[in-house]
Design an enzyme around this catalytic site. Structure first.
Site, PDB file in Angstrom:
ATOM      1  CD  GLU A  74       9.694   1.633  10.891  1.00  0.00           C
ATOM      2  OE1 GLU A  74       9.428   2.667  10.262  1.00  0.00           O
ATOM      3  OE2 GLU A  74       9.500   0.496  10.415  1.00  0.00           O
TER       4      GLU A  74
ATOM      5  CG  LEU B 209       8.099   2.470   5.174  1.00  0.00           C
ATOM      6  CD1 LEU B 209       7.925   1.313   4.188  1.00  0.00           C
ATOM      7  CD2 LEU B 209       6.762   3.148   5.421  1.00  0.00           C
TER       8      LEU B 209
ATOM      9  CE1 TYR C  46       1.070  -0.314   4.409  1.00  0.00           C
ATOM     10  CE2 TYR C  46      -0.032   1.805   4.435  1.00  0.00           C
ATOM     11  CZ  TYR C  46       0.798   0.883   5.034  1.00  0.00           C
ATOM     12  OH  TYR C  46       1.369   1.170   6.244  1.00  0.00           O
TER      13      TYR C  46
HETATM   14  N1  PDD Z   1       2.520   4.914   7.714  1.00  0.00           N
HETATM   15  N2  PDD Z   1       7.167   3.670   9.358  1.00  0.00           N
HETATM   16  C1  PDD Z   1       6.022   2.950   9.291  1.00  0.00           C
HETATM   17  C2  PDD Z   1       6.014   1.568   9.857  1.00  0.00           C
HETATM   18  C3  PDD Z   1       4.881   3.507   8.680  1.00  0.00           C
HETATM   19  O1  PDD Z   1       3.752   2.780   8.593  1.00  0.00           O
HETATM   20  C4  PDD Z   1       4.933   4.832   8.168  1.00  0.00           C
HETATM   21  C5  PDD Z   1       3.760   5.467   7.497  1.00  0.00           C
HETATM   22  C6  PDD Z   1       6.146   5.539   8.280  1.00  0.00           C
HETATM   23  C7  PDD Z   1       6.295   6.933   7.734  1.00  0.00           C
HETATM   24  O2  PDD Z   1       6.356   6.925   6.321  1.00  0.00           O
HETATM   25  P1  PDD Z   1       5.871   8.183   5.454  1.00  0.00           P
HETATM   26  O3  PDD Z   1       6.662   9.342   5.914  1.00  0.00           O
HETATM   27  O4  PDD Z   1       6.199   7.785   4.066  1.00  0.00           O
HETATM   28  O5  PDD Z   1       4.400   8.344   5.706  1.00  0.00           O
HETATM   29  C8  PDD Z   1       7.240   4.923   8.863  1.00  0.00           C
HETATM   30  C9  PDD Z   1       1.387   5.264   6.907  1.00  0.00           C
HETATM   31  C10 PDD Z   1       1.117   6.710   6.796  1.00  0.00           C
HETATM   32  C11 PDD Z   1       0.177   4.438   7.322  1.00  0.00           C
HETATM   33  O6  PDD Z   1       0.389   3.255   7.565  1.00  0.00           O
HETATM   34  O7  PDD Z   1      -0.936   4.959   7.355  1.00  0.00           O
END
Ligand code: PDD
Length: 283
Positions: free
Chosen positions: A179, A203, A32
């Site tokens: 994280e 991630l 996703y």
């Molecule tokens: N989540 N780490 C994890 C495990 C995440 O699920 C997310 C983002 C991030 C931050 O990534 P980004 O800056 O690309 O949003 C880091 C999304 C927003 C979600 O699961 O809804």
């Protein structure tokens, strides 16, 4: 009536029909993306596109039309009347529908592609005051670099944190901070900013990458080095980053209070730089 995108067409969301044999439903066999719409543009569409393609490749899921995502996302904003509202677009691509066997379908089947949009602003109270996070062992696999929909360890860990009164939980693996359940984390020791390097343990967040860039442009020493959990008491400030958090200060790790429970100066500087850049893009 909400409009969704489903396998090539924009249709009313309540008419989307996903088979019970869909591998996303049976095995969470899919990936996703979540991208933010800032009333005029998508935040770093290029970054999201390259992560999307990487996730598909690593999972060996074929979605030949993946380059259509920017126009699908724009179509959802338009059709749902969200042009003037801060919003999120969600995309999910699964390996498709086939009789349940663990191995990939012998005859390849088309991926199932679903996307939707909803208005969602950053929670200003949370972003201004900061959040308390709990610290827990990282229960996940070692391919956290793939944005897979298999999020059970994240969900269970976050739920436990929420039930204990925290907004997010930060993971520790082999003694190092990795994280959080749905965000990345930065820790400051004086003027040095630490964040876990890209690896199978995190991630690679789009917000994280842009914050590293903004911090370096501002002359901050950013080190992509794992930070030992047993040195948490030494940190002077911390913040989490993500599409749903932008930059949100962390004011406590369990019962350890950071910077007397207030957002620190590096965090505030980066929040200002982040906002200024957005304002320039909106203008
Ligand atoms: N989540 N780490 C994890 C495990 C995440 O699920 C997310 C983002 C991030 C931050 O990534 P980004 O800056 O690309 O949003 C880091 C999304 C927003 C979600 O699961 O809804």
């Amino acid at each position: 009536m909400e409009t969704a995108f489903f396998n090539g067409n924009f249709i009313p969301k309540n008419e989307v029909k996903i088979s019970p044999d869909d591998r996303g439903f049976l095995f969470a066999d899919g990936i996703y993306e979540v991208i933010r719409w800032y009333t005029g543009f998508f935040y770093d569409m290029e970054g999201h596109m390259s992560r999307l393609k990487r996730s598909l490749k690593e999972m060996r899921i074929s979605w030949p039309e993946s380059d259509s995502f920017p126009s699908v996302a724009a179509g959802l904003i338009e059709r749902n009347d969200l042009k003037d509202k801060p919003s999120l677009v969600y995309l999910q691509v699964t390996r498709g529908t086939a009789v349940r066997t663990h191995a990939f379908p012998v005859q390849p089947v088309p991926a199932t592609v679903y996307a939707s949009a909803r208005s969602l602003s950053i929670n200003p109270g949370m972003a201004d005051r900061g959040v308390r996070v709990s610290v827990t062992e990282d229960p996940r696999w070692n391919r956290c670099d793939i944005k897979s929909v298999s999020l059970l360890p994240n969900i269970l860990s976050l739920q436990q944190a929420v039930e204990s009164g925290f907004s997010e939980c930060v993971f520790v693996r082999n003694g190092f901070i990795t994280e959080c359940s749905h965000s990345n984390i930065f820790l400051a020791g004086g003027n040095v900013l630490y964040t876990h390097p890209e690896s199978g343990y995190i991630l690679s967040g789009i917000t994280r990458k842009n914050v590293i860039r903004l911090a370096r442009e501002a002359g901050i020493d950013v080190r992509e080095t794992p930070f030992p959990a047993n040195r948490l008491n030494d940190i002077t400030e911390a913040f989490i980053t993500g599409t749903s958090f932008e930059i949100t200060p962390v004011t406590a790790f369990d019962d350890f209070i950071v910077n007397r429970g207030r957002p620190g100066p590096l965090t505030e500087l980066l929040r200002t730089k982040f906002r200024e850049e957005l304002d320039r893009m909106i203008a």
